[in-house]
Design an enzyme around this catalytic site. Structure first.
Site, PDB file in Angstrom:
ATOM      1  N   ARG A 106       0.794  -1.106  -0.016  1.00 42.25           N
ATOM      2  CA  ARG A 106      -0.150   0.015  -0.116  1.00 42.25           C
ATOM      3  C   ARG A 106       0.850   1.152  -0.005  1.00 42.25           C
ATOM      4  NH1 ARG A 106      -5.333   1.309   3.549  1.00 42.25           N
ATOM      5  NH2 ARG A 106      -5.946  -0.103   2.321  1.00 42.25           N
ATOM      6  N   GLN A 136     -10.092  -4.359  -2.873  1.00 44.54           N
ATOM      7  CA  GLN A 136     -11.451  -3.946  -2.434  1.00 44.54           C
ATOM      8  C   GLN A 136     -12.545  -4.058  -3.467  1.00 44.54           C
ATOM      9  OE1 GLN A 136     -12.211  -2.417   0.984  1.00 44.54           O
ATOM     10  NE2 GLN A 136     -14.187  -3.106   0.278  1.00 44.54           N
ATOM     11  N   ASP A 226     -17.580   6.610  -1.122  1.00 38.36           N
ATOM     12  CA  ASP A 226     -16.314   6.647  -0.408  1.00 38.36           C
ATOM     13  C   ASP A 226     -16.074   8.159   0.181  1.00 38.36           C
ATOM     14  OD1 ASP A 226     -13.640   5.897   0.879  1.00 38.36           O
ATOM     15  OD2 ASP A 226     -12.900   5.891  -1.402  1.00 38.36           O
ATOM     16  N   CYS A 267     -16.280   1.040   1.148  1.00 32.82           N
ATOM     17  CA  CYS A 267     -15.069   0.357   1.449  1.00 32.82           C
ATOM     18  C   CYS A 267     -14.439   0.354   3.135  1.00 32.82           C
ATOM     19  CB  CYS A 267     -13.856   0.715   0.598  1.00 32.82           C
ATOM     20  SG  CYS A 267     -13.521   2.416   0.636  1.00 32.82           S
ATOM     21  N   ARG A 295     -13.041  -9.199   2.534  1.00 33.98           N
ATOM     22  CA  ARG A 295     -11.709  -8.905   2.255  1.00 33.98           C
ATOM     23  C   ARG A 295     -10.895 -10.211   2.490  1.00 33.98           C
ATOM     24  NH1 ARG A 295      -9.876  -3.701   1.697  1.00 33.98           N
ATOM     25  NH2 ARG A 295      -8.132  -4.640   1.083  1.00 33.98           N
TER      26      ARG A 295
HETATM   27  N1  NVA Z   1     -10.125   6.391  -1.199  1.00 38.17           N
HETATM   28  C1  NVA Z   1      -9.649   5.775   0.165  1.00 38.17           C
HETATM   29  C2  NVA Z   1     -10.008   4.625   0.527  1.00 38.17           C
HETATM   30  C3  NVA Z   1      -9.628   3.891   1.907  1.00 38.17           C
HETATM   31  C4  NVA Z   1      -9.841   2.549   1.939  1.00 38.17           C
HETATM   32  C5  NVA Z   1      -8.371   6.320   0.644  1.00 38.17           C
HETATM   33  O1  NVA Z   1      -7.669   6.074  -0.337  1.00 38.17           O
HETATM   34  O2  NVA Z   1      -8.173   6.842   1.476  1.00 38.17           O
HETATM   35  N1   CP Z   2     -11.194  -0.645   3.049  1.00 36.27           N
HETATM   36  C1   CP Z   2      -9.880  -0.651   3.362  1.00 36.27           C
HETATM   37  O1   CP Z   2      -8.884  -0.848   2.603  1.00 36.27           O
HETATM   38  O2   CP Z   2      -9.675  -0.259   4.623  1.00 36.27           O
HETATM   39  P1   CP Z   2      -8.246  -0.140   5.339  1.00 36.27           P
HETATM   40  O3   CP Z   2      -7.833   1.220   4.894  1.00 36.27           O
HETATM   41  O4   CP Z   2      -8.828  -0.384   6.868  1.00 36.27           O
HETATM   42  O5   CP Z   2      -7.384  -1.203   4.932  1.00 36.27           O
END
Ligand code: NVA
Ligand code: CP
Length: 308
Positions: A106, A136, A226, A267, A295
């Site tokens: 990530r 997701q 979101d 999500c 998930r």
């Molecule tokens: N769009 C959000 C998703 C978090 C799971 C972000 O990138 O913060």
């Molecule tokens: N939906 C999701 O990716 O959650 P986290 O940011 O908690 O991993």
């Protein structure tokens, strides 16, 4: 020698392969429900996990998932590895490939995943970037199929309300690969990546971009949203509120425009009272905790599919 498979964007697997992953996920979910948690599939093997942004669901579900498949997670915390001190990614990728079965990452730039894939020799799994969140969306499609048993995916009309962010991009890619109808309602200036959207629309003419959330919600089977400001965009919150507030909000009135029996998806984490009301989040239509649970199952299926 077989070619290394990655899951960097939703376009990395074919339609048939997605159904293979979802069948694996459904079987693993059913076994777990029957008390069979532990498999030996990845016995003695390790999954590297790089998280340069916060995470609850993704991190815990991957860590539990690899453990339940008999393997082990190695968390490479930001600030404690040599690549956070500037060791070239071309070196880090080759070093880590000598130890690990796969890397879950990530981060911000999608190009970091491309580089890991280019120089390494193991599957790279996108755990969210600024560009996409394919794990997701894979899970959300698995969840929607579960919620509408017996219905073909091509009939499940999806709506996206809000920011044209990483989730929206992955939804567009998914509709392109899997062929379901998708209408995204996003404000001007906050629309999905035009290259991703155009490619999805070429593959699937039922991918539409509109401005009015009611147009996307009308007749939808699943309404998805979101946060208005994603991780890394916190400083834009006030400016973004001007574009989203009071309009890009999933409330009971918007849910009422959807098809009878429609579900609400998010999500998570959610900002209650911003992009969605507490009433919708807690309503019987809300699928949010099933998405979160899935998930785990979807990613276990994905790891079994990708990791040789
Ligand atoms: N769009 C959000 C998703 C978090 C799971 C972000 O990138 O913060
Ligand atoms: N939906 C999701 O990716 O959650 P986290 O940011 O908690 O991993």
């Amino acid at each position: 020698m077989s070619m290394t498979r990655h899951f960097i964007s939703f376009k990395d697997l074919s339609r048939d392969e997605y159904f293979e992953v979802m069948n694996l996920a459904a079987a693993l979910k059913a076994e777990r429900r029957n008390g069979n948690y532990l498999h030996q599939h990845f016995r003695g093997r390790s999954l590297g996990m790089i998280f340069n942004k916060n995470s609850t669901r993704t991190r815990v579900s991957f860590e539990c998932g690899i453990t339940e498949l008999g393997g082990h997670a190695v968390v490479l915390s930001e600030g404690q590895t040599q690549f956070s001190r500037g060791e070239p990614i071309s070196h880090s990728a080759r070093v880590l490939s000598r130890y690990l079965a796969a890397i879950v990452i990530r981060t911000f730039a999608q190009s970091q995943l491309d580089d890991l894939a280019r120089y390494g020799a193991i599957p790279i799994i996108n755990a969210l970037t600024d560009e996409g969140h394919p794990c997701q969306v894979l899970t959300d499609i698995f969840t929607a199929i579960e919620k509408f048993p017996g219905e073909p995916l091509e009939k499940i009309k999806m709506a996206w309300i809000g920011d044209g962010n990483n989730m929206a991009n992955s939804w567009a890619e998914a509709a392109g690969v899997l062929g379901f109808p998708l209408t995204l309602a996003c404000p001007e200036g906050y629309q999905p990546d035009p290259r991703i959207l155009a490619e999805a629309q070429r593959a699937n003419p039922q991918v539409r971009l509109v401005v009015d959330p009611r147009e996307a919600a009308a007749g939808a089977w699943a309404i998805n949203t979101d946060v208005w400001a994603s991780m890394g965009q916190e400083g834009e919150q006030a400016q973004r509120e001007k574009a989203f507030k009071g309009i890009y909000v999933v409330d009971s009135a918007l849910m009422a425009q959807a098809a009878p029996g429609a579900i609400f998806m998010h999500c998570l984490p959610a900002h209650i009272g911003e992009e969605v009301t507490g009433e919708v989040l807690e309503s019987p239509a809300s699928a949010i905790f099933d998405e979160a649970e899935n998930r785990l199952h979807a990613q276990k299926g994905l790891m079994k599919f990708l990791i040789p």
